[in-house]
Design an enzyme around this catalytic site. Structure first.
Site, PDB file in Angstrom:
ATOM      1  N   VAL A 162       0.836  -1.205   0.000  1.00  0.00           N
ATOM      2  CA  VAL A 162       0.000   0.000   0.000  1.00  0.00           C
ATOM      3  C   VAL A 162       0.870   1.254   0.000  1.00  0.00           C
ATOM      4  O   VAL A 162       0.588   2.225  -0.707  1.00  0.00           O
ATOM      5  CB  VAL A 162      -0.959   0.001   1.200  1.00  0.00           C
ATOM      6  CG1 VAL A 162      -1.772   1.284   1.244  1.00  0.00           C
ATOM      7  CG2 VAL A 162      -1.892  -1.204   1.134  1.00  0.00           C
ATOM      8  N   ASP A 163       1.935   1.239   0.783  1.00  0.00           N
ATOM      9  CA  ASP A 163       2.858   2.371   0.779  1.00  0.00           C
ATOM     10  C   ASP A 163       3.477   2.572  -0.602  1.00  0.00           C
ATOM     11  O   ASP A 163       3.632   3.708  -1.074  1.00  0.00           O
ATOM     12  CB  ASP A 163       3.965   2.150   1.804  1.00  0.00           C
ATOM     13  CG  ASP A 163       3.544   2.520   3.214  1.00  0.00           C
ATOM     14  OD1 ASP A 163       2.594   3.307   3.360  1.00  0.00           O
ATOM     15  OD2 ASP A 163       4.163   2.034   4.174  1.00  0.00           O
ATOM     16  N   VAL A 164       3.859   1.472  -1.242  1.00  0.00           N
ATOM     17  CA  VAL A 164       4.445   1.567  -2.581  1.00  0.00           C
ATOM     18  C   VAL A 164       3.440   2.161  -3.560  1.00  0.00           C
ATOM     19  O   VAL A 164       3.760   3.053  -4.346  1.00  0.00           O
ATOM     20  CB  VAL A 164       4.926   0.183  -3.057  1.00  0.00           C
ATOM     21  CG1 VAL A 164       5.360   0.234  -4.520  1.00  0.00           C
ATOM     22  CG2 VAL A 164       6.075  -0.311  -2.182  1.00  0.00           C
TER      23      VAL A 164
END
Length: 355
Positions: A162-164
């Site tokens: 999700v961060d990516v």
């Protein structure tokens, strides 16, 4: 040769993963990125380990911080405000309201720097004070409900996906705002949330919910809409099949020496009779090692492969001539996947030490 973003100054007030990934991409494209960290401790990922590099640096921190200069600043300092006012792009991912408390919010800066592109990442939007952590958003955003074995527990992805995704979405928004600034002369606010980024990335699974009232669940390595599209056990390991059309399936049958079957003529048929097809293919693959099948099917034009480790995946990219690794001052990282013919990616600075 100058990079596509040469001449742009990026004030990077972000930390951990999503924001630093976005600013590293901007740095790879030629921007001058100044990473601002908390005095004394710096970016949280500096203490995230193991694993550690040979000199004791967190490999997590090293993964998203090349092509940056570093400075340690208190957010309340005049130097922090000076950097923000002189920047073309400001990136931050603090909890909503944090930058405003230090006079560094968008409304605080836009009058003095109307060309500023002010980019923020939040967990759940600017109106929610809840901190956003990748694992939490994978759960709340539905990804874990469709990841893992059908008879097993909900499972997160093996990387902070999700961060990516949010970092990539933020980069897209920043580039769009910079392009718009070329026409209008004005910057603007760019906002991305972790939850929104994940929902957008659910693509076909989210579309199923919105357009057919289907609630997808965990299917292991199977695909809800394509067959055969999963792993099958060979004599010594798994074979990954990704058969996306009827022509590829016909080549698969021919390579395996299997007769055609009306139950498997079209993809719709194969999905309907997935269990019978799985039994047939599992029996065939179990007669020889995985490498035998991968070689045979690859030669036949059937998309297939083995389940590689990360090291094996990097080695594969090297064999294919993709140049997947870059080294700067003894620091190694995965190279940018972007190729530009006129303004190429450049690697100039290793991840900075604190301050």
């Amino acid at each position: 040769m100058a990079g596509a973003l040469s001449g742009l100054l990026v004030a990077d007030f972000s930390r951990v993963l999503a924001g630093p990934l976005a600013t590293m991409t901007l740095g790879d494209l030629g921007a001058d990125v100044v990473k601002v960290e908390r005095p004394g401790t710096g970016d949280e990922t500096r203490s995230w380990g193991p694993p550690w590099s040979l000199d004791g640096t967190s490999t997590y921190y090293l993964s998203v911080n090349r092509n940056k200069r570093g400075v340690a600043l208190d957010l309340a300092s005049p130097a922090a405000r000076s950097l923000a006012l002189g920047a073309d792009v400001l990136v931050e991912n603090f909890a909503p309201g944090t930058m405003e408390r230090f006079g560094l919010g968008y409304e605080d800066l836009r009058a003095a720097n109307p060309r500023l592109v002010y980019a923020s990442i939040t967990g759940f939007g600017r109106s929610s004070p809840s901190p956003g952590y990748d694992f939490l958003v994978q759960a709340l955003g539905g990804l874990m409900s469709i990841t893992g074995s059908p008879d097993g527990p909900p499972t997160k992805a093996g990387v902070a996906l999700v961060d990516v995704l949010a970092g990539q979405q933020l980069t897209t928004g920043i580039l769009a705002a910079l392009y718009a600034r070329e026409r209008s002369g004005r910057g603007q606010r760019v906002e991305v949330s972790l939850l929104g980024s994940l929902l957008a990335a659910l693509v076909n699974q989210a579309s199923a919910v919105l357009n057919s009232d289907v609630v997808p669940g965990r299917m292991g390595n199977r695909h809800p809409s394509i067959a055969p599209y999963e792993t099958y056990p060979a004599a010594d390991g798994d074979v990954v099949l990704a058969v996306g059309n009827d022509a590829q399936f016909a080549r698969l049958l021919a390579a395996l020496g299997l007769p055609s079957d009306p139950r498997f003529t079209t993809n719709r048929d194969r999905v309907q009779h997935r269990e019978a097809l799985g039994e047939l293919l599992s029996t065939a693959f179990g007669t020889a090692p995985a490498a035998h099948w991968v070689d045979l099917l690859t030669t036949a034009g059937v998309p297939c492969g083995s389940v590689n480790t990360v090291a094996e995946a990097i080695a594969l990219a090297e064999r294919l001539g993709l140049t997947p690794v870059v080294e700067l001052a003894g620091r190694r990282s995965v190279a940018s996947p972007i190729t530009l013919s006129e303004t190429p990616i450049s690697y100039r600075l290793p991840p900075p030490a604190l301050d």
